[in-house]
Design an enzyme around this catalytic site. Structure first.
Site, PDB file in Angstrom:
ATOM      1  N   ARG A 194     -43.331  -9.953  35.896  1.00 56.36           N
ATOM      2  CA  ARG A 194     -43.977 -11.217  35.540  1.00 56.36           C
ATOM      3  C   ARG A 194     -45.254 -10.988  34.732  1.00 56.36           C
ATOM      4  NH1 ARG A 194     -45.462 -14.369  39.981  1.00 56.36           N
ATOM      5  NH2 ARG A 194     -45.097 -16.178  38.691  1.00 56.36           N
ATOM      6  N   GLU A 208     -48.696 -10.393  33.351  1.00 57.04           N
ATOM      7  CA  GLU A 208     -50.022 -10.328  33.984  1.00 57.04           C
ATOM      8  C   GLU A 208     -50.034 -10.887  35.405  1.00 57.04           C
ATOM      9  OE1 GLU A 208     -53.012 -12.991  32.244  1.00 57.04           O
ATOM     10  OE2 GLU A 208     -51.373 -13.955  31.166  1.00 57.04           O
ATOM     11  N   GLY A 216     -47.804  -9.840  37.698  1.00 60.83           N
ATOM     12  CA  GLY A 216     -47.278  -8.821  38.597  1.00 60.83           C
ATOM     13  C   GLY A 216     -45.769  -8.733  38.611  1.00 60.83           C
ATOM     14  N   ASP A 267     -40.919  -1.380  30.216  1.00 55.66           N
ATOM     15  CA  ASP A 267     -40.252  -0.076  30.286  1.00 55.66           C
ATOM     16  C   ASP A 267     -41.125   0.968  30.968  1.00 55.66           C
ATOM     17  OD1 ASP A 267     -38.089  -1.125  28.677  1.00 55.66           O
ATOM     18  OD2 ASP A 267     -39.540  -1.061  27.049  1.00 55.66           O
TER      19      ASP A 267
HETATM   20  P1  AMP Z   1     -40.748  -4.145  26.623  1.00 54.36           P
HETATM   21  O1  AMP Z   1     -40.971  -3.149  27.715  1.00 54.36           O
HETATM   22  O2  AMP Z   1     -39.838  -5.246  27.047  1.00 54.36           O
HETATM   23  O3  AMP Z   1     -42.027  -4.618  25.991  1.00 54.36           O
HETATM   24  O4  AMP Z   1     -39.914  -3.363  25.498  1.00 54.36           O
HETATM   25  C1  AMP Z   1     -40.384  -3.147  24.213  1.00 54.36           C
HETATM   26  C2  AMP Z   1     -39.444  -2.270  23.418  1.00 54.36           C
HETATM   27  O5  AMP Z   1     -38.114  -2.804  23.434  1.00 54.36           O
HETATM   28  C3  AMP Z   1     -39.849  -2.193  21.952  1.00 54.36           C
HETATM   29  O6  AMP Z   1     -40.456  -0.951  21.695  1.00 54.36           O
HETATM   30  C4  AMP Z   1     -38.555  -2.425  21.165  1.00 54.36           C
HETATM   31  O7  AMP Z   1     -38.282  -1.389  20.254  1.00 54.36           O
HETATM   32  C5  AMP Z   1     -37.467  -2.483  22.229  1.00 54.36           C
HETATM   33  N1  AMP Z   1     -36.479  -3.531  21.940  1.00 54.36           N
HETATM   34  C6  AMP Z   1     -36.703  -4.777  21.429  1.00 54.36           C
HETATM   35  N2  AMP Z   1     -35.546  -5.456  21.303  1.00 54.36           N
HETATM   36  C7  AMP Z   1     -34.553  -4.633  21.755  1.00 54.36           C
HETATM   37  C8  AMP Z   1     -33.125  -4.762  21.896  1.00 54.36           C
HETATM   38  N3  AMP Z   1     -32.468  -5.876  21.532  1.00 54.36           N
HETATM   39  N4  AMP Z   1     -32.439  -3.699  22.409  1.00 54.36           N
HETATM   40  C9  AMP Z   1     -33.089  -2.584  22.781  1.00 54.36           C
HETATM   41  N5  AMP Z   1     -34.418  -2.397  22.684  1.00 54.36           N
HETATM   42  C10 AMP Z   1     -35.155  -3.408  22.174  1.00 54.36           C
END
Ligand code: AMP
Length: 306
Positions: free
Chosen positions: A204, A206, A208, A236
């Site tokens: 979620r 900011e 958490g 991630d």
């Molecule tokens: P997040 O942890 O959700 O902020 O993930 C960000 C990362 O997801 C970015 O570095 C993007 O390169 C990657 N990303 C964005 N869209 C996609 C997608 N459709 N499939 C896989 N990776 C993605």
């Protein structure tokens, strides 16, 4: 039983704009952020594809941390590219462009060391690819999966099939609602649990993260930061901290999953302090452990009411 951690997901070149700056050729991708975080805890093996334009020397810091990059193959064509923008509400990423490029023709071939990993993270990527990895791994102990709106809208059937095959689903709040077609978060999590997984973690931003399992709910705050520059990769790195901790301790009991979620939150809080991988590159395990302890202080209170 502790053990190696396999991750499949995107390795990307991102163009990111936030209210505090922009970067056009930033290193990114779900699997790369995950590896940077998880490799502080456990041996990580990365499976992904990049194109001819990918600056391999920029991921040398991951190999120095012990990550196995032998599954990062180079193919003809351009690397996966994502362009996104954040407004003042840093919780919501607005996707401007997604170019799958080399991921369109990619079919992962797992080496024996990859197949034998007891812990597996299917980072955000085409659910067909997530399933191809599941087809090849040999009886892993714990598998978690992340996804996003792009795949929920575009590959729903395949995504639901993948979800039915994993132990845990990790996704953000808006995606949980979209996937479950249910506005209430508790009901959304219950619906996802009914499809097969034993646990659902809802990120979620900011506010958490929450963990739902049969008869079990846990809520962790986000670390209160005065300065947040770039939320890209927060989800991630959260997953990397959480899975890295689980793989390093080998304990999948609910109490340890709680600790893992706090480690994930600590990891994500570092990532957002600077653009792309700048903060993660110089982050140490001791810094993460120290912030983990601060979470305890942040949430401690007397249960006695009188
Ligand atoms: P997040 O942890 O959700 O902020 O993930 C960000 C990362 O997801 C970015 O570095 C993007 O390169 C990657 N990303 C964005 N869209 C996609 C997608 N459709 N499939 C896989 N990776 C993605």
């Amino acid at each position: 039983m502790s053990g190696d951690l396999l991750v499949v997901g995107s390795v990307a070149i991102d163009a990111v704009e936030t209210p505090f700056g922009r970067e056009d050729e930033a290193l990114g991708g779900s699997a790369l952020y995950f590896t940077a975080a998880a490799s502080l805890f456990a041996p990580v093996r990365l499976v992904a594809v990049v194109g001819e334009d990918f600056p391999t020397e920029r991921v040398a810091f991951l190999a120095e941390r012990g990550a196995d990059l032998s599954g990062l193959v180079r193919a003809e064509g351009r690397t996966f590219r994502w362009k996104g923008r954040y407004g003042f509400d840093l919780n919501e990423a607005h996707t401007l462009e997604t170019h799958l490029n080399v991921f369109e023709g990619f079919s992962p071939e797992l080496a024996p060391a990859h197949r034998a990993c007891p812990y597996v993270f299917l980072a955000n990527i085409d659910p067909d690819l997530q399933q191809r990895v599941l087809d090849q791994v040999e009886d892993p102990r714990f598998v978690a999966l992340d996804t996003m709106n792009f795949w929920i809208e575009g590959k729903r059937r395949s995504l639901l099939d993948a979800i039915a095959r994993v132990d845990m689903v990790v996704l953000n709040e808006a995606e949980a609602r979209m996937l479950a077609e249910e506005p209430n978060l508790v009901r959304a999590a219950q619906k996802i649990l009914s499809w097969g997984p034993n646990g659902v973690v809802v990120k979620r931003g900011e506010y958490g993260a929450m963990y739902f399992a049969d008869g079990h709910v846990f809520a962790a705050p986000a670390f209160p930061l005065e300065e947040v520059f770039d939320p890209t990769g927060a989800g991630d790195t959260f997953a990397g901290g959480m899975m890295g901790y689980l793989a390093s301790t080998g304990n999948l009991e609910p109490d340890n999953i709680r600790r893992a979620i706090v480690f994930g939150s600590a990891m994500a809080s570092f990532n957002v302090e600077d653009f792309s991988f700048r903060r993660l590159e110089r982050l140490t395990y001791d810094e993460v452990a120290s912030r983990y302890r601060q979470f305890k202080t942040l949430t401690e209170f007397e249960a006695e009411v009188g």
